[in-house]
Design an enzyme around this catalytic site. Structure first.
Site, PDB file in Angstrom:
ATOM      1  N   GLU A 151      42.616  44.711 -23.770  1.00 36.41           N
ATOM      2  CA  GLU A 151      44.023  44.437 -23.474  1.00 36.41           C
ATOM      3  C   GLU A 151      44.279  42.935 -23.348  1.00 36.41           C
ATOM      4  OE1 GLU A 151      45.457  46.095 -19.792  1.00 36.41           O
ATOM      5  OE2 GLU A 151      47.535  45.735 -20.366  1.00 36.41           O
ATOM      6  N   GLU A 245      52.824  51.650 -17.477  1.00 33.48           N
ATOM      7  CA  GLU A 245      52.110  50.923 -16.424  1.00 33.48           C
ATOM      8  C   GLU A 245      53.155  49.991 -15.815  1.00 33.48           C
ATOM      9  OE1 GLU A 245      47.965  48.493 -16.110  1.00 33.48           O
ATOM     10  OE2 GLU A 245      49.597  47.652 -17.289  1.00 33.48           O
TER      11      GLU A 245
HETATM   12  C1  LER Z   1      46.383  46.000 -16.728  1.00 32.50           C
HETATM   13  O1  LER Z   1      46.626  46.999 -17.666  1.00 32.50           O
HETATM   14  C2  LER Z   1      47.397  44.941 -16.770  1.00 32.50           C
HETATM   15  O2  LER Z   1      48.309  44.994 -17.546  1.00 32.50           O
HETATM   16  C3  LER Z   1      47.254  43.821 -15.849  1.00 32.50           C
HETATM   17  O3  LER Z   1      48.431  43.062 -15.838  1.00 32.50           O
HETATM   18  C4  LER Z   1      46.921  44.241 -14.462  1.00 32.50           C
HETATM   19  O4  LER Z   1      46.548  43.134 -13.767  1.00 32.50           O
HETATM   20 MN    MN Z   2      48.580  46.715 -18.943  1.00 34.29          MN
END
Ligand code: LER
Ligand code: MN
Length: 280
Positions: A151, A245
């Protein structure tokens, strides 16, 4: 395309970045709202009661979209690019257990800030450390049909891999078929030139997408253009998960409901259009 929501169990640290806390109470809630899956935020595979989770998922007709691993970093600062080999071995051991678990739950494990920061070190050195650990984990994961997804995270949270373009360059160094990307549109809104077109440009590497609005509230509560994003993803042929999220604000229940009410109609139309194209 399927819609998921981030969830941790009741004992998770306050730093776990999820909407819902508590599998028993919140897996049924996610199902009632119409989500198709849950993204499980775990610190260790061993914390999970696998039998009970299977029952809950079965009773509620939900699947696990992904095992997310932010807690490995948040609790103790373990990283895949730690200077000490024994610390890297520790992370590899933890991730092998996540991969075993993902073999039965979702087949996807994420790599967020657990990749570690540059922290003043030369980029090539940190990339080399990352590539070594990532290849070892990918080769193990391949035998379990599991994909690892990195990510890109905005500059205020890490200095190593902020944009999707940087993520793609690192994927090319790792050079494994089961090492792909998990772009998060919240981070992309800060780091990337565009959101939908940039995802479309790199669609071959996009396995899974985190969604939140510009302010990290539920989609629809900020100023990101989600209909445009769906159009770009449609033309690119995306057929993976979108996973919410977001901040649990004003409350987990309201944030989850806002997400479902805003995104599910878009997801349903998206899937109908994909089905129409397939038939035609
Ligand atoms: C985790 O998926 C994320 O996007 C981060 O910003 C969390 O700290
Ligand atoms: Mn994220």
């Amino acid at each position: 395309m399927k819609l998921s929501i981030a969830i941790a169990d009741t004992h998770a640290l306050p730093s776990a970045f999820v909407v819902y806390r508590g599998f028993e109470a919140c897996i049924p809630k996610a199902a009632r709202l119409g989500f198709h899956g849950v993204e499980l935020a775990l610190k260790r595979a061993s914390e999970l009661n696998v039998n009970r989770l299977n029952e809950l998922l079965g009773e509620n007709n939900l699947s696990v979209s992904c095992i997310s691993t932010g807690q490995v970093y948040a609790d103790g600062g373990l990283t895949m690019t730690h200077e000490h080999p024994e610390k890297r071995r520790e992370v590899v051991a933890i991730f092998r257990e996540f991969i075993d678990l993902a073999g039965s739950f979702g087949n996807i494990v994420n790599i967020g800030r657990v990749r570690g920061p540059l922290d003043g070190r030369p980029r090539e050195h940190v990339e080399d450390l990352f590539v070594g650990v990532a290849r070892e984990l990918c080769d193990y994961a391949l035998s379990k049909d599991v994909t690892l997804i990195l990510e890109p995270v905005n500059r205020y949270e890490t200095d190593f891999i902020n944009s999707v373009e940087e993520g793609v360059a690192l994927m090319q160094l790792v050079d494994r078929p089961n090492m792909l990307l998990m772009p998060d549109v919240f981070h992309m809104n800060i780091e990337d030139r565009t959101i939908g077109p940039e995802l479309a440009r790199h669609i071959a590497y996009v396995k899974y997408i985190h969604v939140a609005d510009s302010n990290r509230l539920a989609p629809g509560q900020g100023h990101l253009d989600f209909p445009a994003l769906f159009t770009d993803l449609f033309h690119a042929g995306y057929d993976g998960w979108l996973s919410a999220e977001i901040l649990p604000i004003p409350s987990p229940d309201v944030a989850a409901r806002q997400t479902a009410e805003f995104l599910l109609p878009l997801v349903n139309v998206y899937n109908q259009q994909r089905a129409a194209v397939t038939v035609a």
